[in-house]
Design an enzyme around this catalytic site. Structure first.
Site, PDB file in Angstrom:
ATOM      1  N   GLU A  24      39.862 117.900 110.546  1.00  0.00           N
ATOM      2  CA  GLU A  24      40.431 118.434 109.718  1.00  0.00           C
ATOM      3  C   GLU A  24      39.389 118.862 108.416  1.00  0.00           C
ATOM      4  O   GLU A  24      38.178 119.486 108.371  1.00  0.00           O
ATOM      5  CB  GLU A  24      41.759 119.230 109.514  1.00  0.00           C
ATOM      6  CG  GLU A  24      42.269 119.843 111.202  1.00  0.00           C
ATOM      7  CD  GLU A  24      43.279 119.818 110.678  1.00  0.00           C
ATOM      8  OE1 GLU A  24      43.921 120.363 109.004  1.00  0.00           O
ATOM      9  OE2 GLU A  24      44.432 120.846 112.018  1.00  0.00           O
ATOM     10  N   GLU A  74      36.839 104.918 111.585  1.00  0.00           N
ATOM     11  CA  GLU A  74      38.119 105.095 113.085  1.00  0.00           C
ATOM     12  C   GLU A  74      38.398 103.881 112.627  1.00  0.00           C
ATOM     13  O   GLU A  74      37.829 103.202 113.635  1.00  0.00           O
ATOM     14  CB  GLU A  74      38.427 105.934 113.691  1.00  0.00           C
ATOM     15  CG  GLU A  74      39.601 105.021 114.691  1.00  0.00           C
ATOM     16  CD  GLU A  74      41.021 105.843 113.883  1.00  0.00           C
ATOM     17  OE1 GLU A  74      40.982 106.858 112.794  1.00  0.00           O
ATOM     18  OE2 GLU A  74      41.676 105.137 113.920  1.00  0.00           O
ATOM     19  N   HIS A  77      43.008 138.383 132.668  1.00  0.00           N
ATOM     20  CA  HIS A  77      41.225 138.515 132.639  1.00  0.00           C
ATOM     21  C   HIS A  77      40.862 139.744 131.204  1.00  0.00           C
ATOM     22  O   HIS A  77      40.635 140.856 131.748  1.00  0.00           O
ATOM     23  CB  HIS A  77      40.764 138.863 134.059  1.00  0.00           C
ATOM     24  CG  HIS A  77      39.018 138.702 134.196  1.00  0.00           C
ATOM     25  ND1 HIS A  77      38.241 137.651 134.081  1.00  0.00           N
ATOM     26  CD2 HIS A  77      38.131 140.047 134.202  1.00  0.00           C
ATOM     27  CE1 HIS A  77      37.085 138.104 134.560  1.00  0.00           C
ATOM     28  NE2 HIS A  77      37.168 139.195 134.184  1.00  0.00           N
TER      29      HIS A  77
HETATM   30  C1  LIG Z   1      46.456 118.382 104.826  1.00  0.00           C
HETATM   31  C2  LIG Z   1      47.491 117.817 105.561  1.00  0.00           C
HETATM   32  C3  LIG Z   1      47.273 119.489 106.471  1.00  0.00           C
HETATM   33  C4  LIG Z   1      48.698 119.259 107.693  1.00  0.00           C
HETATM   34  N1  LIG Z   1      48.296 120.528 109.133  1.00  0.00           N
HETATM   35  C5  LIG Z   1      48.935 120.432 109.815  1.00  0.00           C
HETATM   36  C6  LIG Z   1      49.399 121.148 110.308  1.00  0.00           C
HETATM   37  O1  LIG Z   1      47.801 122.540 110.416  1.00  0.00           O
HETATM   38  N2  LIG Z   1      50.634 121.360 111.631  1.00  0.00           N
HETATM   39  C7  LIG Z   1      51.401 120.942 111.726  1.00  0.00           C
HETATM   40  O2  LIG Z   1      52.096 120.622 112.177  1.00  0.00           O
HETATM   41  N3  LIG Z   1      51.562 120.021 110.208  1.00  0.00           N
HETATM   42  C8  LIG Z   1      50.664 119.931 109.695  1.00  0.00           C
HETATM   43  N4  LIG Z   1      50.965 119.068 108.256  1.00  0.00           N
HETATM   44  C9  LIG Z   1      52.629 117.734 108.366  1.00  0.00           C
HETATM   45  C10 LIG Z   1      52.969 118.771 107.820  1.00  0.00           C
HETATM   46  O3  LIG Z   1      52.488 119.345 106.597  1.00  0.00           O
HETATM   47  C11 LIG Z   1      54.227 118.015 107.265  1.00  0.00           C
HETATM   48  O4  LIG Z   1      54.841 117.660 109.453  1.00  0.00           O
HETATM   49  C12 LIG Z   1      55.275 118.865 107.118  1.00  0.00           C
HETATM   50  O5  LIG Z   1      55.243 119.827 105.604  1.00  0.00           O
HETATM   51  C13 LIG Z   1      56.904 118.424 106.816  1.00  0.00           C
HETATM   52  O6  LIG Z   1      57.487 119.068 106.650  1.00  0.00           O
HETATM   53  P1  LIG Z   1      59.423 118.441 105.696  1.00  0.00           P
HETATM   54  O7  LIG Z   1      59.835 119.793 105.390  1.00  0.00           O
HETATM   55  O8  LIG Z   1      59.883 117.474 106.653  1.00  0.00           O
HETATM   56  O9  LIG Z   1      58.858 117.598 104.410  1.00  0.00           O
HETATM   57  P2  LIG Z   1      57.716 118.080 103.721  1.00  0.00           P
HETATM   58  O10 LIG Z   1      56.949 119.691 104.117  1.00  0.00           O
HETATM   59  O11 LIG Z   1      56.882 117.798 102.728  1.00  0.00           O
HETATM   60  O12 LIG Z   1      58.590 118.860 102.319  1.00  0.00           O
HETATM   61  C14 LIG Z   1      60.168 118.268 101.424  1.00  0.00           C
HETATM   62  C15 LIG Z   1      59.657 118.939  99.753  1.00  0.00           C
HETATM   63  O13 LIG Z   1      60.427 117.935  99.956  1.00  0.00           O
HETATM   64  C16 LIG Z   1      60.601 118.307  98.338  1.00  0.00           C
HETATM   65  N5  LIG Z   1      61.289 117.217  97.417  1.00  0.00           N
HETATM   66  C17 LIG Z   1      60.657 114.879  97.589  1.00  0.00           C
HETATM   67  N6  LIG Z   1      62.084 114.621  97.338  1.00  0.00           N
HETATM   68  C18 LIG Z   1      62.648 115.590  97.075  1.00  0.00           C
HETATM   69  C19 LIG Z   1      63.629 115.183  95.843  1.00  0.00           C
HETATM   70  N7  LIG Z   1      64.881 113.698  95.196  1.00  0.00           N
HETATM   71  N8  LIG Z   1      64.361 116.360  95.042  1.00  0.00           N
HETATM   72  C20 LIG Z   1      63.960 117.402  95.314  1.00  0.00           C
HETATM   73  N9  LIG Z   1      62.797 117.791  96.354  1.00  0.00           N
HETATM   74  C21 LIG Z   1      62.222 116.555  96.723  1.00  0.00           C
HETATM   75  C22 LIG Z   1      58.613 117.365  98.225  1.00  0.00           C
HETATM   76  O14 LIG Z   1      58.704 118.848  96.677  1.00  0.00           O
HETATM   77  C23 LIG Z   1      58.682 118.560  99.433  1.00  0.00           C
HETATM   78  O15 LIG Z   1      58.528 119.871  98.794  1.00  0.00           O
HETATM   79  C24 LIG Z   1      49.428 118.608 107.465  1.00  0.00           C
HETATM   80  C25 LIG Z   1      50.432 118.039 105.997  1.00  0.00           C
HETATM   81  C26 LIG Z   1      49.384 117.603 105.518  1.00  0.00           C
HETATM   82  C27 LIG Z   1      49.125 116.731 104.343  1.00  0.00           C
END
Ligand SMILES: Cc1cc2nc3c(=O)[nH]c(=O)nc-3n(C[C@H](O)[C@H](O)[C@H](O)COP(=O)(O)OP(=O)(O)OC[C@H]3O[C@@H](n4cnc5c(N)ncnc54)[C@H](O)[C@@H]3O)c2cc1C
Length: 470
Positions: free
Chosen positions: A186, A202, A449
């Site tokens: 991306e 890659e 369509h």
């Molecule tokens: C550049 C990029 C593009 C992406 N594009 C896509 C996409 O198009 N489609 C898609 O499906 N996925 C995409 N992803 C992946 C997607 O962002 C993740 O799969 C998703 O955010 C995971 O969700 P989560 O709730 O597991 O964790 P996260 O979104 O990582 O959230 C975890 C949260 O926990 C908090 N946290 C961590 N430890 C602590 C703690 N000890 N105390 C308090 N808070 C804490 C963090 O600050 C964070 O806010 C992308 C990721 C990136 C990096």
């Protein structure tokens, strides 16, 4: 006296905040703990801001190709700062949306870093000091961060992680992207459309290696045509980072090392789960290289502690995290005595994946090769965009849709697409997979369509030698 909840969710990404909403909907007293931004990586640093950047790149691309549509656009230019400002604005709007949703659902928000201090006990340290929270259940949803390479530490100047790549101070002249998964591709696509000279390296023998091999081959050809350099079966051996650029040693397919000069490098070699220093070891929670082992409902091996999202086995995607959040919330409600809730087990085979490069890539289920590897007799059909009226009218005749069936039963096993708007089309197949559909039902479905979706129908027909427009 510690605050007492039914459920505390640690981490407010798409896994955590969605789990909290579902818990609240089910009448559970719920708290959420977040150390940085409500909405997690997805809204603030992942899915959404990248799509805002890619939208700008897409419009820029169309403006540069205005002539193809009988239009004239002169003196076209891009203001990178304004493009980034728009993306950050979109992220902020969604972050505020999550704040609103927490209020609306009466979820207590505790800003700070959370650490488990035993089953049902969590300590949160934030600006206001340290507070202790208690709950019957804790859902851990702490997500992941960019994985780094020992020789390519991000400095935010010349070597970037996705966060730096999303908020660049300057436009890269010559960009090296290490890794061709969804995130790497991306950014490669964005910067290529914005005018950078992009090289992608890659290690595997093809780009977007989790996709069907035909999709990888088509995408590589398309990206090369757009001017990118793609090196597969290759690895970056070292980076010599200077003030004005980076010298990279790249080992090619043939084992020979070539040197290349780049203005910037993006490291996109995967993610590392945020599972250190949050008290999991003391509780004896089972994990493999930081990835927490769970059952199909999000239970860890320790009663009352649940895990969802990027800290559990992949795919590491936002919609998978949210879906796991809903299942865990419903399972907790059931354990707490709610007889009206019926959580279903997570089926990892039915999770679609999308890459928003240009052309887009989307898929769900087994690739043709994987289906064969698993012993299926396979029937696969492919239909090209060039055979679709809407694609031609849109000026987007590049791509194809492939559908994979079990030849014995007609069960839909997988679908793989590359081309315009396929990230919107894939959901049709995802519904089909959840309903365990067969070729007969897909053939009997009437597709409107003129739409790109007609290609889904045609590719199903093609698997059985019945395609109409090719
Ligand atoms: C550049 C990029 C593009 C992406 N594009 C896509 C996409 O198009 N489609 C898609 O499906 N996925 C995409 N992803 C992946 C997607 O962002 C993740 O799969 C998703 O955010 C995971 O969700 P989560 O709730 O597991 O964790 P996260 O979104 O990582 O959230 C975890 C949260 O926990 C908090 N946290 C961590 N430890 C602590 C703690 N000890 N105390 C308090 N808070 C804490 C963090 O600050 C964070 O806010 C992308 C990721 C990136 C990096």
């Amino acid at each position: 006296m510690a605050d007492q909840y039914d459920v505390i969710v640690l981490g407010s990404g798409p896994g955590g905040y969605v789990a909290a909403i579902r818990c609240a909907q089910l009448g559970l007293k719920t708290a959420i703990v977040e150390r940085e931004n409500l909405g997690g990586i997805c809204l603030n640093w992942g899915c959404i801001p990248t799509k805002a950047l890619l939208r700008s790149a897409e419009i820029f691309h169309y403006m540069n190709h205005a002539k193809d549509y009988g239009l004239a656009a002169e003196k076209i230019s891009a203001d990178l700062n304004a493009v980034v400002a728009r993306s950050r604005g979109v992220a902020k709007q969604l972050n505020q949306g999550v704040t609103h949703l927490m209020k609306k659902n009466k979820i207590a928000v505790h800003m700070g870093t959370g650490v488990l201090k035993g089953a049902g006990k969590l300590e949160v340290t934030g600006d206001k000091g340290t507070e202790s929270l208690n709950a019957k259940h804790i859902i851990v949803a702490t997500g992941a961060r960019a994985r780094d390479l020992p020789f390519a530490k991000a400095d935010g100047e010349r070597v970037w992680t996705y966060r730096h790549a999303m908020t660049p101070k300057e436009m890269p002249g010559k960009l090296l992207v290490i890794g061709s998964g969804a995130i790497g591709i991306e950014f490669a696509s964005f910067y290529n459309d914005m005018g950078a000279d992009v090289t992608v390296v890659e290690m595997m023998d093809r780009i977007v290696p989790v996709e069907d091999a035909d999709v990888s081959a088509f995408l590589e050809k398309a990206l090369r045509k757009q001017g990118m350099t793609i090196l597969t079966g290759a690895g970056v051996e070292s980076l010599d980072v200077g003030k004005t650029g980076v010298k990279a040693k790249i080992k090619g397919k043939d084992g020979k090392i070539v040197e290349g000069d780049f203005s910037h490098v993006i490291v996109a070699v995967g993610i590392a789960p945020n599972t250190e220093n949050i008290g999991l070891e003391a509780l004896g929670i089972k994990a493999d290289r930081g990835i927490i082992a769970i059952d199909d409902y999000g239970r860890t091996n320790v009663k009352g502690v649940w895990a969802i999202g990027d800290i559990t086995p992949g795919p590491w995607l936002a919609h998978k995290a949210s879906h796991e959040g809903v299942i865990a919330a419903e399972s907790i409600a059931k354990e707490l005595g709610n007889k009206d809730v019926h959580p279903h087990a997570m089926d990892r085979r039915n999770i679609p994946g999308c890459t928003y490069c240009h052309p887009q890539v989307a898929s769900v289920g087994l690739t043709e090769a994987k289906a064969k590897e698993e012993g299926y007799a396979v029937k696969a059909g492919t239909f090209p965009f060039i055979g679709n009226g809407k694609a031609i009218a849109l000026g987007e005749a590049e791509g194809f849709i492939k559908t994979v069936f079990d030849a014995k039963t007609g069960e839909l096993l997988g679908a793989h697409m590359i081309g315009a708007e396929v990230t919107e089309l894939i959901q049709g197949y995802a519904v089909g997979k959840t309903l365990e559909t067969t070729e007969a039902e897909l053939m009997a479905t009437v597709f409107p369509h003129p739409t790109l979706s007609e290609m889904m129908h045609e590719s199903v027909l093609a698997a059985y030698g019945r395609a109409l427009h090719i």
